[in-house]
Design an enzyme around this catalytic site. Structure first.
Site, PDB file in Angstrom:
ATOM      1  N   HIS A  14       1.456   6.330 -18.418  1.00  0.00           N
ATOM      2  CA  HIS A  14       1.087   7.110 -17.226  1.00  0.00           C
ATOM      3  C   HIS A  14       0.548   8.479 -17.648  1.00  0.00           C
ATOM      4  CE1 HIS A  14       4.442   4.773 -15.036  1.00  0.00           C
ATOM      5  NE2 HIS A  14       3.304   4.353 -14.519  1.00  0.00           N
ATOM      6  N   LYS A  29       9.196  -2.358  -4.132  1.00  0.00           N
ATOM      7  CA  LYS A  29      10.202  -2.132  -5.175  1.00  0.00           C
ATOM      8  C   LYS A  29      11.499  -1.740  -4.483  1.00  0.00           C
ATOM      9  CE  LYS A  29       6.791  -0.995  -8.637  1.00  0.00           C
ATOM     10  NZ  LYS A  29       6.296  -0.049  -9.622  1.00  0.00           N
ATOM     11  N   ARG A  79      -3.950  -1.782 -17.390  1.00  0.00           N
ATOM     12  CA  ARG A  79      -3.503  -2.265 -18.694  1.00  0.00           C
ATOM     13  C   ARG A  79      -4.108  -3.617 -19.036  1.00  0.00           C
ATOM     14  NH1 ARG A  79       2.614  -2.133 -17.198  1.00  0.00           N
ATOM     15  NH2 ARG A  79       1.535  -2.945 -15.403  1.00  0.00           N
ATOM     16  N   SER A 116       6.931   0.909 -16.465  1.00  0.00           N
ATOM     17  CA  SER A 116       8.204   1.507 -16.058  1.00  0.00           C
ATOM     18  C   SER A 116       9.320   0.469 -16.065  1.00  0.00           C
ATOM     19  CB  SER A 116       8.080   2.132 -14.669  1.00  0.00           C
ATOM     20  OG  SER A 116       7.206   3.229 -14.703  1.00  0.00           O
TER      21      SER A 116
END
Length: 164
Positions: free
Chosen positions: A17, A41, A91, A129
């Protein structure tokens, strides 16, 4: 003034990040890092306030970067900054598929909103994360995964999670 918005849940912020934020800060005059609530989440490790504090520590060396914690949808928030560009890190191809879909939804809500994709630096393509949270829960070393300024906070929170 060219403004970029870098949104994410940052639970916690990783060096991947931070790499995207740093590179964005070289392209734009001002960067707003938005620590967002992510409804998908369901059990974040850190509260929004804790995440924002860790991001602030991590980006303090970049004078043109600030951190905000808006409520609501990113596309609505972006209306406050006409001409701003949302910057998202990618990514892998799977990130592109998801982010492209989000871009289309955001354009429906805010047709003026533009999104720019920055590919992750090669050394961070594996990093997320969720991987950091998993490693931290087992008490492993976070060196090279998260900013040094916040390693202890993450380790402490992971210890609290293990003891529950």
């Amino acid at each position: 003034m060219r403004i970029a918005i870098c949104p994410g849940s940052f639970d916690p912020i990783t060096l991947g990040h931070l790499n995207i934020i740093r590179r964005t800060s070289r392209i734009f005059d001002e960067v707003i890092v938005c620590v967002m609530k992510n409804a998908s989440k369901t059990s974040p490790m850190f509260t929004v306030e804790e995440r924002a504090a860790m991001v602030r520590k991590s980006v303090s060396k970049y004078p043109n970067v600030r951190v905000e914690t808006p409520d609501g949808l990113l596309a609505e928030y972006a209306k406050n900054f006409p001409g701003a560009v949302v910057v998202k890190g990618l990514r892998a191809a799977s990130d592109f598929d998801y982010e492209f879909q989000m871009n289309l939804i955001n354009k429906k809500i805010n047709p003026e909103m533009e999104t720019m994709f920055l590919t992750s630096s090669e050394k961070y393509t594996f990093l997320s994360s969720s991987i950091v949270r998993e490693i931290a829960k087992y008490g492993s070393d976070l060196t090279g995964l998260v900013p040094d300024e916040i390693k202890e906070e993450i380790a402490k929170k992971a210890t609290e999670w293990r003891e529950r």
